[in-house]
Scaffold this motif. Structure first.
Motif, short mmCIF file in Angstrom:
data_model
loop_
_atom_site.label_atom_id
_atom_site.label_comp_id
_atom_site.label_asym_id
_atom_site.label_seq_id
_atom_site.Cartn_x
_atom_site.Cartn_y
_atom_site.Cartn_z
N UNK A 1 -10.10 12.81 -5.30
CA UNK A 1 -9.25 12.24 -4.27
C UNK A 1 -7.80 12.44 -4.70
N UNK A 2 -6.96 12.84 -3.78
CA UNK A 2 -5.56 13.08 -4.12
C UNK A 2 -4.69 11.86 -3.83
N UNK A 3 -5.31 10.73 -3.57
CA UNK A 3 -4.54 9.50 -3.33
C UNK A 3 -3.98 8.99 -4.64
N UNK A 4 -2.96 8.18 -4.52
CA UNK A 4 -2.32 7.67 -5.71
C UNK A 4 -2.95 6.42 -6.27
N UNK A 5 -2.70 6.19 -7.53
CA UNK A 5 -3.07 4.94 -8.20
C UNK A 5 -4.55 4.65 -8.23
N UNK A 6 -4.89 3.37 -8.06
CA UNK A 6 -6.28 2.94 -8.18
C UNK A 6 -7.15 3.44 -7.04
N UNK A 7 -6.54 3.89 -5.94
CA UNK A 7 -7.33 4.38 -4.81
C UNK A 7 -8.16 5.60 -5.19
N UNK A 8 -7.69 6.38 -6.13
CA UNK A 8 -8.45 7.58 -6.49
C UNK A 8 -9.73 7.25 -7.25
N UNK B 1 0.82 -1.21 0.00
CA UNK B 1 0.00 0.00 0.00
C UNK B 1 0.85 1.26 0.00
N UNK B 2 1.80 1.35 0.94
CA UNK B 2 2.55 2.60 1.10
C UNK B 2 3.56 2.84 -0.02
N UNK B 3 4.24 1.81 -0.46
CA UNK B 3 5.20 1.99 -1.55
C UNK B 3 4.44 2.32 -2.85
N UNK C 1 4.78 6.05 -4.47
CA UNK C 1 5.38 6.10 -5.81
C UNK C 1 4.42 6.71 -6.81
N UNK C 2 3.15 6.32 -6.73
CA UNK C 2 2.14 6.85 -7.64
C UNK C 2 2.01 8.37 -7.50
N UNK C 3 2.04 8.86 -6.26
CA UNK C 3 1.94 10.31 -6.03
C UNK C 3 3.16 11.03 -6.57
N UNK D 1 3.69 19.42 1.10
CA UNK D 1 3.01 18.14 1.33
C UNK D 1 3.14 17.22 0.12
N UNK D 2 3.10 17.80 -1.08
CA UNK D 2 3.14 16.98 -2.30
C UNK D 2 4.46 16.23 -2.47
N UNK D 3 5.49 16.66 -1.78
CA UNK D 3 6.78 15.96 -1.83
C UNK D 3 6.99 15.13 -0.57
N UNK D 4 6.76 15.73 0.61
CA UNK D 4 7.07 15.03 1.86
C UNK D 4 6.13 13.86 2.14
N UNK D 5 4.86 13.99 1.79
CA UNK D 5 3.94 12.90 2.09
C UNK D 5 4.27 11.63 1.32
N UNK D 6 4.44 11.67 -0.01
CA UNK D 6 4.78 10.43 -0.70
C UNK D 6 6.13 9.84 -0.28
#
Length: 142
Positions: free
Chosen positions: A104-111, A20-22, A26-28, A52-57
């Protein structure tokens, strides 16, 4: 036998959290500009969108990788549990307000998930992360 079950459950949870986290981190990063723009659509995040757009991912990837290695696993689990708790509160906030029209600002398929589905997904992974901290403590004592 009892300890063996804890080990298996804990290993599966670790695998899911690492994945999930990797994956989301990575997607973000790969869609950094879109992620940043989505964050900045919320007025209260606008001033911090770039940060946030850099530190969170990067933090998500660090958490996933930390879980993958035994010496840092406990630290990574605590970070994952904290992040999932924050993400769950954020999705709850989005549902409570009139913000569900925003992407949603989540990465990949979660959005692709609806906000309600996302809330249940986050609750599940939050519980898994906190449960695995407990399971890790049990394994340590036995």
């Amino acid at each position: 036998m009892f300890l063996l079950n804890y080990k298996r459950i804990s290993t599966v949870i670790n695998f899911l959290l690492v994945l999930l986290f990797v994956y989301t981190g990575t997607s973000k990063l790969l869609g950094h500009q879109v992620f940043k723009e989505q964050l900045e659509q919320l007025h209260f995040l606008q001033p911090l969108g770039g940060f946030i757009s850099v530190t969170l991912p990067v933090t998500e990837i660090i958490s996933g990788l930390a879980i993958a290695f035994k010496p840092t696993m406990r630290w990574g689990l605590w970070l994952a549990a904290l992040l999932m708790t924050i993400f769950t509160a954020y999705v709850g906030f989005m549902l409570a307000g009139d913000n569900t029209k925003l992407p949603c600002s989540c990465g990949g398929v979660m959005k692709a998930m609806s906000w309600k589905t996302h809330l249940w997904f986050n609750i599940l992974f939050t519980l898994l992360a906190w449960a695995n901290i407990y399971l890790t403590d049990i394994r340590k004592r036995e």
